[in-house]
Design a protein around this motif. Sequence first.
Motif, short mmCIF file in Angstrom:
data_model
loop_
_atom_site.label_atom_id
_atom_site.label_comp_id
_atom_site.label_asym_id
_atom_site.label_seq_id
_atom_site.Cartn_x
_atom_site.Cartn_y
_atom_site.Cartn_z
N PRO A 62 0.74 -1.24 -0.17
CA PRO A 62 0.11 -0.09 0.11
C PRO A 62 0.79 1.41 -0.03
O PRO A 62 1.60 1.34 0.95
N HIS A 64 0.96 4.30 1.25
CA HIS A 64 0.20 4.80 2.38
C HIS A 64 1.17 4.90 3.50
O HIS A 64 1.78 3.90 3.84
N SER A 65 0.97 5.96 4.41
CA SER A 65 1.70 6.24 5.48
C SER A 65 0.87 5.57 6.78
O SER A 65 -0.28 6.02 7.13
N PHE A 66 1.70 4.56 7.59
CA PHE A 66 0.98 4.01 8.58
C PHE A 66 1.49 4.48 9.89
O PHE A 66 1.64 3.86 10.88
N SER A 72 -5.36 4.69 10.06
CA SER A 72 -5.36 3.97 8.64
C SER A 72 -6.76 3.31 8.35
O SER A 72 -7.08 2.94 7.50
N THR A 75 -8.53 6.14 6.94
CA THR A 75 -7.72 6.94 5.97
C THR A 75 -7.07 5.93 4.74
O THR A 75 -6.68 6.39 3.60
N LEU A 76 -7.20 4.75 4.71
CA LEU A 76 -6.85 3.73 3.79
C LEU A 76 -7.27 3.90 2.42
O LEU A 76 -6.95 3.87 1.55
N SER A 79 -6.21 4.95 -1.37
CA SER A 79 -4.69 4.66 -1.42
C SER A 79 -4.52 3.81 -2.45
O SER A 79 -5.42 2.97 -2.80
N SER A 80 -3.32 3.70 -3.31
CA SER A 80 -3.11 2.73 -4.21
C SER A 80 -2.38 1.79 -3.66
O SER A 80 -1.46 1.79 -2.54
N CYS A 102 -9.48 0.88 -2.37
CA CYS A 102 -8.24 1.14 -2.92
C CYS A 102 -8.07 0.69 -4.24
O CYS A 102 -8.57 -0.09 -4.87
N SER A 119 8.80 5.85 -3.56
CA SER A 119 8.06 6.08 -2.58
C SER A 119 8.57 6.72 -1.32
O SER A 119 7.94 7.63 -0.48
N CYS A 123 7.49 10.08 0.72
CA CYS A 123 7.12 10.07 1.86
C CYS A 123 8.17 10.19 3.12
O CYS A 123 8.13 11.16 4.00
#
Length: 234
Positions: A62, A64-66, A72, A75-76, A79-80, A102, A119, A123
């Motif tokens: 993902p 995505h920032s965890f 998350s 907020t997931l 996301s891609s 997603c 990424s 990030c």
Amino acid sequence: MQDADCWLIASGDGQIVTIAEAISARLAAEPAGEPVVFHCSGALSSEILAGCRPAAIASAHPVHSFAAPEDSLRTLPGSSVALEGDKIAVDVLQRAFAALRCETLTIDAGNKSLYHAGSVFACNYLTALMDLSLRTFSAAGIDRQQALELLKPIVLQTAENNMRLGPEKSLTGPIARGDSDTVLAQLEALQKTDAQLAQCYRHLGLACVELARRGALSSDAAARLTGLLSEPSQ
């Protein structure tokens, strides 16, 4: 653990092979159906799970920032998720992440290191840039909370500009203008304050020069800035 259709490995990269070996032994001892085994590493390919075959193997990363995992859950969606591996496994994961709202994309396993580095730049290194900025404000006598408050609007606006306009049209500041005097003054001040801050300013500044070259920065201005920002030994 009980039998499962899908086995998810979400450990650190260094533990994935050991966990996969344990799952492989479990599947060999108690084969059930056509299971899927996948991991969530952005850097490693699905092939590190090869020992789990004949199960279908894959990786699903993902973008995505965890940082706050509980957030998350909310907020997931949106996301891609980058997928690669056996078609059976990828098909299962595409459906699973679609259910989580997603987007998915498939990538070549041989490009995972480059993909993950992209990424990391956007990030992890953005977070490091924020820390460099706060350290510099602190050296200027501005406390952390005040710095965060003044940074929030411009950081969010800059991110929005980049998403909407692209980096070439979003770069502003002294390098985009070819203002070598300002760059020199900032570099000298940073060098007196913190050598690491100065070094980061140099390297990021050189990247900005290359970006500005694709805009309105003249060749002469780019050459002057490159000379200022290059390490003294160069």
